[in-house]
Structure formats: C-alpha cells, structure tokens
Design a protein around this motif. Sequence first.
Motif, short mmCIF file in Angstrom:
data_model
loop_
_atom_site.label_atom_id
_atom_site.label_comp_id
_atom_site.label_asym_id
_atom_site.label_seq_id
_atom_site.Cartn_x
_atom_site.Cartn_y
_atom_site.Cartn_z
N SER A 107 0.84 -1.20 0.00
CA SER A 107 0.00 0.00 0.00
C SER A 107 0.88 1.26 0.00
CB SER A 107 -0.91 0.00 1.22
OG SER A 107 -0.15 0.15 2.39
N LYS A 108 0.27 2.36 -0.41
CA LYS A 108 0.99 3.64 -0.54
C LYS A 108 1.47 4.11 0.83
CE LYS A 108 -0.92 8.30 -1.22
NZ LYS A 108 -1.16 8.45 0.20
N LYS A 109 2.70 4.63 0.85
CA LYS A 109 3.21 5.18 2.12
C LYS A 109 2.43 6.44 2.47
CE LYS A 109 7.99 3.70 2.69
NZ LYS A 109 9.36 4.18 2.94
N PRO A 110 2.24 6.71 3.75
CA PRO A 110 1.36 7.81 4.16
C PRO A 110 1.84 9.21 3.78
CG PRO A 110 2.29 6.69 6.08
CD PRO A 110 2.72 5.92 4.88
N LYS A 111 0.85 10.10 3.61
CA LYS A 111 1.11 11.52 3.40
C LYS A 111 0.92 12.24 4.74
CE LYS A 111 -0.42 15.61 0.79
NZ LYS A 111 -1.29 16.12 -0.29
N VAL A 112 1.91 12.99 5.15
CA VAL A 112 1.88 13.68 6.43
C VAL A 112 1.96 15.18 6.17
CG1 VAL A 112 3.04 13.99 8.65
CG2 VAL A 112 3.10 11.75 7.53
N ALA A 113 1.05 15.94 6.74
CA ALA A 113 1.11 17.40 6.63
C ALA A 113 1.64 17.99 7.93
CB ALA A 113 -0.27 17.97 6.34
N VAL A 114 2.45 19.02 7.80
CA VAL A 114 2.87 19.82 8.95
C VAL A 114 2.31 21.22 8.74
CG1 VAL A 114 4.80 20.77 10.27
CG2 VAL A 114 4.98 18.46 9.30
N LEU A 115 1.41 21.65 9.61
CA LEU A 115 0.80 22.98 9.50
C LEU A 115 1.51 23.93 10.47
CD1 LEU A 115 -2.99 21.92 9.48
CD2 LEU A 115 -1.32 21.86 7.60
N GLY A 116 2.19 24.93 9.90
CA GLY A 116 3.08 25.77 10.71
C GLY A 116 4.52 25.33 10.48
N ALA A 117 4.78 24.83 9.26
CA ALA A 117 6.04 24.15 8.94
C ALA A 117 7.25 25.07 8.88
CB ALA A 117 5.90 23.41 7.61
N ALA A 118 7.03 26.38 8.81
CA ALA A 118 8.17 27.30 8.73
C ALA A 118 8.58 27.82 10.10
CB ALA A 118 7.86 28.46 7.78
N GLY A 119 7.95 27.34 11.15
CA GLY A 119 8.21 27.86 12.49
C GLY A 119 9.37 27.17 13.20
N GLY A 120 9.57 27.62 14.42
CA GLY A 120 10.66 27.09 15.24
C GLY A 120 10.53 25.60 15.51
N ILE A 121 9.32 25.12 15.69
CA ILE A 121 9.09 23.68 15.84
C ILE A 121 8.92 23.04 14.46
CG2 ILE A 121 7.47 21.92 16.69
CD1 ILE A 121 6.78 23.99 18.96
N GLY A 122 8.16 23.72 13.60
CA GLY A 122 7.82 23.15 12.30
C GLY A 122 9.03 22.75 11.47
N GLN A 123 10.07 23.60 11.44
CA GLN A 123 11.23 23.30 10.59
C GLN A 123 11.99 22.05 11.03
OE1 GLN A 123 13.72 26.26 8.86
NE2 GLN A 123 12.29 27.92 9.26
N PRO A 124 12.42 21.96 12.29
CA PRO A 124 13.11 20.72 12.68
C PRO A 124 12.19 19.49 12.62
CG PRO A 124 12.84 22.20 14.59
CD PRO A 124 12.46 22.98 13.37
N LEU A 147 4.12 20.49 3.42
CA LEU A 147 4.44 21.60 4.32
C LEU A 147 3.51 22.77 4.07
CD1 LEU A 147 8.34 21.43 4.12
CD2 LEU A 147 6.77 20.18 5.63
N TYR A 148 2.92 23.28 5.13
CA TYR A 148 1.99 24.41 5.02
C TYR A 148 2.31 25.45 6.08
CZ TYR A 148 -2.23 27.21 5.31
OH TYR A 148 -3.09 28.27 5.35
N ASP A 149 2.31 26.71 5.66
CA ASP A 149 2.44 27.83 6.61
C ASP A 149 1.84 29.04 5.94
OD1 ASP A 149 3.60 29.88 8.49
OD2 ASP A 149 4.76 28.17 9.20
N ILE A 150 1.76 30.14 6.67
CA ILE A 150 1.24 31.37 6.05
C ILE A 150 2.38 32.19 5.46
CG2 ILE A 150 -0.93 31.57 7.31
CD1 ILE A 150 0.55 33.41 9.30
N VAL A 151 3.61 31.79 5.73
CA VAL A 151 4.78 32.50 5.20
C VAL A 151 5.99 31.55 5.24
CG1 VAL A 151 5.35 33.44 7.49
CG2 VAL A 151 6.19 34.61 5.47
#
Length: 315
Positions: free
Chosen positions: A1-18, A34-38
């Motif tokens: 089966s297909k490997k999972p798709k994982v979203a990170v919302l806030g991906a450009a932040g201090g937690i999101g990036q690492p 990866l999703y963020d507002i900037v």
Amino acid sequence: SKKPKVAVLGAAGGIGQPLALLLKGSNLVGELSLYDIVGTEGVAADLSHIDSSVKVSSATGADKLGEALYDCDLVVIPAGVPRKPGMTRDDLFNINAGIVANLCAGIAKYCPGAWVAIISNPVNSTVPIAAEVFKKAGTYDPRKLLGVTKLDVLRANTFVAEAIGKAPESVSVPVIGGHAGVTILPLLSQTTPRVEVSADKAKALTERIQDAGTEVVKAKAGKGSATLSMAYAAAKFAESCLLALQGQSVVECAYVESHLTDLPFFASQVRLGRSGVEEYLPLGSFNELETKNFGALKSELRGSIQKGVDFVHKS
Ligand code: APR
C-alpha cells in the motif's frame, strides 16, 4: 500500500522546521506536505535536496490549505504564535485558539479521515477546541485526535535517569494529566525499571518536570520556547502514529478524549492501532504525592478544557 502523506501545518516555524527535517528523514513517510502562512517554499526547497525518498511539497496561505491537506493520513499542527512581550495569556490563547479552529475546519473539509496531532499551545484547550470544531462539522473521531504530550515523557525520562545515574534510553516514566504546569503529572512510582527515590527527591523531580518548559524559555532569554526537543518528541510521536496506521500496536502517552477519570480529556498511556486509540491503559496506583497532585490538577485542567469548548461555541 501507498506510504502515508503527512502534513505539517506551521512548517516554517521554530518547531515546524526541525519537525519537517526529522520527517523528511523518516522511512515511514511517503509524502511530506508543508503548510504555513509564510516561508513554506524556502523550507521545502531546502529539505528537497536531502537524498531521502520522502516527497516534499509546499503550500502557503489560507487559499492553499486544501491543497496541503488533500489525501493526508496524518496532520501535525505546530502552528501558532509564541508569547511576545506585552501579550497576555488571554491574547495568546485567543490567537492560537483561532488558528487551531481554522486549521481544523480545513481538516474537516479536506481530509476528514486523517489522524490529527496537536502541538499548538495551550494543548489542554486546543485539543478540546479541535474536537468541538470536528463535532460541528460532523467528522469527529475521538480515536484520531491526539494532543502531543510526549515531550513531558522525554523530560521525565531524562531527569529521572540523571537522578539515578542510568542511561535515559533505559528509563520509562508514564506522564498523565495535561500539558502545562501542575496539570503535568509524572508517575514516578510507576517508572520502569522501578526506582527508589526519597519523597523529597520525588517532589523536586516532579516540579522540575512540570516547570521544564520555563528552563528553556529562560535559557533562550526572550527568544522563544522549546522547539528542538518539541520537534524531536513530535517526530517520534508521528512515527508511532504511522506504525499504528500500518497495523502495528504502539503504546504512547497522549492527551485524548478519555473516560479514565471524570475529566473529558486526559493524557495517559494509550494503545494505538489502525483505527487510532484502541485501548486506554489503566492509570495504575498512585503514591501519596501522586494522589495529592492528581487532586490538584483536576480543577485547572477542567477549566482549560471548558475554556476551549466555550471558545468554539461563542465564536
Ligand atoms: N496557519 C499556518 N501556520 C501559521 C498560522 C496559520 N494560521 N499562523 C501562524 N502560523 C505559523 C507561523 O507563520 C510560524 O511559522 O506557525 C509558525 C509558528 O512558529 P513559531 O512562531 O516559531 O512558534 P514555535 O516556537 O514553533 O511554537 C508554535 O507550538 O509549542 C507550541 O506554544 C507553542 O503554540 C506555540 C506553537
């Protein structure tokens, strides 16, 4: 089966990036959205040069949320604002509550079957907020909504191991309750392997675990709170979710809808399987200190849960 798709919302932040970095290096992930507002594109371009098979995509801004969430199996949410000078706790609450409510409305619309792991603080309230938003949308599955409290467990393991002169990897401390201050209840009496510490030492260790976030805030001297250790904890937690999605049985501490106590949400050890939380492990017996702390956390946690529920119903 297909490997999972994982979203990170806030991906450009201090937690999101690492967090995104660690997931890009995980062989359990198929696609990383990866999703963020900037700033999302920069993070995605940077990570995309790493020679792992994890496919990285990015989307920026509210009108791209649907694209980011499309077909996701797991959504991890570290989006939010950290507390800035001049901001009250209520200001912070209202901003982060609004962000989490909006993102969860998007999840209900675009990937209603996904598992959702929430990092945005105050977790004691943001998880009940997510639950109310999903209920309103008719997509709520309590087995798949998880507040990430694993950093409290990592801290407890580390501090207890240090106190008894053992390797942190060999020590395991259950931590229950909530994810802030006195609501964090480490069950030192249930540590494996068993540890014998004096009542005074147990009290000091408990307080250090409860206040550990402040140690980092002070050391960062006004420049933020825990990001790297939080990202590490969240990445390990996400990997447990992905193993469970594949049908493996994994035990994790998480803040979830619960009937183990008279509080509607409670962090405890749960067994995760293909459909989410499949079993709540019993809380076990408490010693005198733990019984006292359990009594003390209830009203605080109950208030935070109610605050989250009220936020959704007044808005
Ligand atoms: N949608 C998506 N991302 C958002 C939104 C939104 N509506 N609003 C803010 N963000 C993004 C910011 O652009 C930023 O990139 O969330 C990210 C947050 O990153 P930081 O400000 O660096 O904060 P961080 O230290 O990562 O903490 C984030 O986690 O532990 C909690 O208390 C912490 O609630 C805070 C959150």
